[in-house]
Design a protein around this motif. Structure first.
Motif, short mmCIF file in Angstrom:
data_model
loop_
_atom_site.label_atom_id
_atom_site.label_comp_id
_atom_site.label_asym_id
_atom_site.label_seq_id
_atom_site.Cartn_x
_atom_site.Cartn_y
_atom_site.Cartn_z
N SER A 51 1.85 39.11 -6.72
CA SER A 51 1.11 38.33 -7.70
C SER A 51 0.94 36.86 -7.31
O SER A 51 1.92 36.15 -7.04
CB SER A 51 1.84 38.41 -9.05
OG SER A 51 1.21 37.62 -10.03
N ARG A 52 -0.31 36.42 -7.25
CA ARG A 52 -0.70 35.02 -7.04
C ARG A 52 -0.24 34.44 -5.70
O ARG A 52 -0.31 33.22 -5.50
CB ARG A 52 -0.16 34.12 -8.17
CG ARG A 52 -0.71 34.41 -9.55
CD ARG A 52 -0.26 33.32 -10.51
NE ARG A 52 -0.70 33.56 -11.89
CZ ARG A 52 -0.45 32.72 -12.89
NH1 ARG A 52 0.22 31.61 -12.66
NH2 ARG A 52 -0.88 33.00 -14.11
N LYS A 53 0.20 35.25 -4.77
CA LYS A 53 0.76 34.72 -3.52
C LYS A 53 -0.33 34.21 -2.58
O LYS A 53 -1.52 34.47 -2.76
CB LYS A 53 1.63 35.78 -2.85
CG LYS A 53 2.93 36.02 -3.61
CD LYS A 53 3.85 37.01 -2.92
CE LYS A 53 5.16 37.11 -3.68
NZ LYS A 53 6.10 38.10 -3.09
N ARG A 54 0.12 33.46 -1.57
CA ARG A 54 -0.83 32.80 -0.66
C ARG A 54 -1.73 33.78 0.06
O ARG A 54 -2.88 33.46 0.37
CB ARG A 54 -0.07 31.94 0.35
CG ARG A 54 0.46 30.63 -0.23
CD ARG A 54 1.14 29.81 0.84
NE ARG A 54 2.29 30.51 1.38
CZ ARG A 54 2.90 30.21 2.53
NH1 ARG A 54 2.42 29.23 3.29
NH2 ARG A 54 3.97 30.87 2.93
N GLY A 103 5.18 38.46 1.71
CA GLY A 103 5.08 37.01 1.83
C GLY A 103 6.36 36.31 2.21
O GLY A 103 6.34 35.11 2.51
N PHE A 104 7.48 36.98 2.22
CA PHE A 104 8.75 36.34 2.56
C PHE A 104 9.03 36.47 4.05
O PHE A 104 9.38 37.54 4.54
CB PHE A 104 9.90 36.99 1.76
CG PHE A 104 9.94 36.57 0.32
CD1 PHE A 104 10.82 35.58 -0.11
CD2 PHE A 104 9.10 37.15 -0.62
CE1 PHE A 104 10.87 35.19 -1.44
CE2 PHE A 104 9.13 36.77 -1.94
CZ PHE A 104 10.02 35.77 -2.36
N GLY A 105 8.85 35.38 4.80
CA GLY A 105 9.09 35.40 6.23
C GLY A 105 8.13 36.31 6.98
O GLY A 105 8.49 36.91 7.99
N LYS A 106 6.90 36.39 6.48
CA LYS A 106 5.91 37.29 7.08
C LYS A 106 4.58 36.57 7.20
O LYS A 106 4.22 35.76 6.34
CB LYS A 106 5.73 38.54 6.20
CG LYS A 106 7.01 39.34 6.00
CD LYS A 106 6.84 40.38 4.91
CE LYS A 106 8.13 41.14 4.68
NZ LYS A 106 9.19 40.31 4.07
N THR A 107 3.83 36.87 8.24
CA THR A 107 2.46 36.38 8.32
C THR A 107 1.60 37.16 7.33
O THR A 107 1.99 38.24 6.86
CB THR A 107 1.89 36.57 9.73
OG1 THR A 107 1.80 37.98 10.01
CG2 THR A 107 2.77 35.89 10.79
N HIS A 108 0.42 36.63 7.02
CA HIS A 108 -0.46 37.36 6.11
C HIS A 108 -0.83 38.74 6.65
O HIS A 108 -0.79 39.73 5.90
CB HIS A 108 -1.72 36.54 5.82
CG HIS A 108 -1.46 35.29 5.03
ND1 HIS A 108 -0.34 35.11 4.25
CD2 HIS A 108 -2.19 34.15 4.90
CE1 HIS A 108 -0.39 33.92 3.67
NE2 HIS A 108 -1.50 33.32 4.06
#
Length: 271
Positions: free
Chosen positions: A208-211, A177-182
């Protein structure tokens, strides 16, 4: 002292911040943060990860002095009261040094020792464990993210080793999730075993709980992404994750209890 085992360790999150994406503000008061950490320990956490600065996109920066003031009393209390290994989630050498003095035995750097050049030296001198995470300023769907993460973390490992960090104190984190697309994040989760084999170090998974969990489940409220988070963590555990960093410790501990029973793995907690 951190000791990895033949089962994934659960790292419970304690955000001593006003603006974290999932529970911002709930544990900014030290007493609340300490009580929360004690609850996570009772719920089955193996490690407690204390952070005083949110790393969510758009979060306000925090001064070194404010960050130290937030985390030091919490680390001091939890390292004494729970006897669990305590991790400091920071990218700043002075904060890491203050946290280590307060009792932290793990430095969890979201920039993999590539933001503050002195944090590797501080960690090596204290002989603590180090979590080196991949990060980038913004996402780019055209990037071969697996290759970038592998190259970035290889540089981080080299920085750590040259500073004097022992090989058996290094853990890597792909930075979901850090500087990355899903899609890039999901690919990294899918290829965890390959990444771990390429780098040759224990691996931490933080999803955990990320977008991206919300995108897969249509859950727009972070606190409602528990089932999706547990699913991702179990997949990670089956594909090489040695540590999972989570908000909901009790739910993950229960899921891993079943996984361990299936695998016939002893569940006694290492220290």
């Amino acid at each position: 002292m951190l000791r990895l085992a033949d089962r994934p360790l659960i790292m419970g999150i304690v955000n001593v911040t006003p603006d974290s994406f999932s529970d911002g503000g709930r544990y900014l008061d030290p007493a609340n943060a300490i009580a929360h950490g004690e609850k996570l320990a009772a719920d089955g956490a193996d490690i407690l990860d204390i952070g005083g600065e949110s790393t969510r996109p758009g979060a306000a920066s925090v001064s070194i002095e404010d960050e130290m003031a937030r985390v030091a009393p919490v680390i001091r209390a939890l390292s004494a009261h729970t006897r669990l290994p305590v991790s400091i989630d920071t990218m700043k050498a002075k904060v890491a040094a203050s946290a280590i003095a307060a009792g932290a035995t793990i430095v969890n750097d979201v920039w993999g020792f590539q933001f503050d050049p002195d944090i590797a030296r501080v960690s090596a001198a204290a002989q603590v464990h180090c979590v080196l995470m991949h990060n980038r300023l913004q996402d780019d769907p055209g990037v071969d993210m697996f290759a970038e993460v592998k190259d970035f973390l290889s540089r981080s490992i080299d920085i750590a080793l040259k500073a004097g960090v022992a090989e058996d104190r290094i853990i890597v984190d792909p930075g979901i999730g850090f500087g990355k697309t899903h899609p890039q994040s999901f690919e990294l989760i899918r290829r965890l075993a390959e990444l771990k084999a390429a780098l040759g170090y224990p691996l931490l998974l933080g999803v955990s709980r990320k977008r991206l969990i919300g995108q897969a489940t249509t859950r727009t409220i972070a606190a409602e992404r528990v089932i999706g988070s547990v699913s991702a963590a179990v997949f990670g555990a089956c594909n090489g994750a040695d540590i999972v960093r989570v908000h909901d410790v009790a739910e993950h501990a229960e899921a891993f209890g079943v996984l361990n029973a299936i695998r016939n793995v002893q569940t006694g907690r290492p220290r």
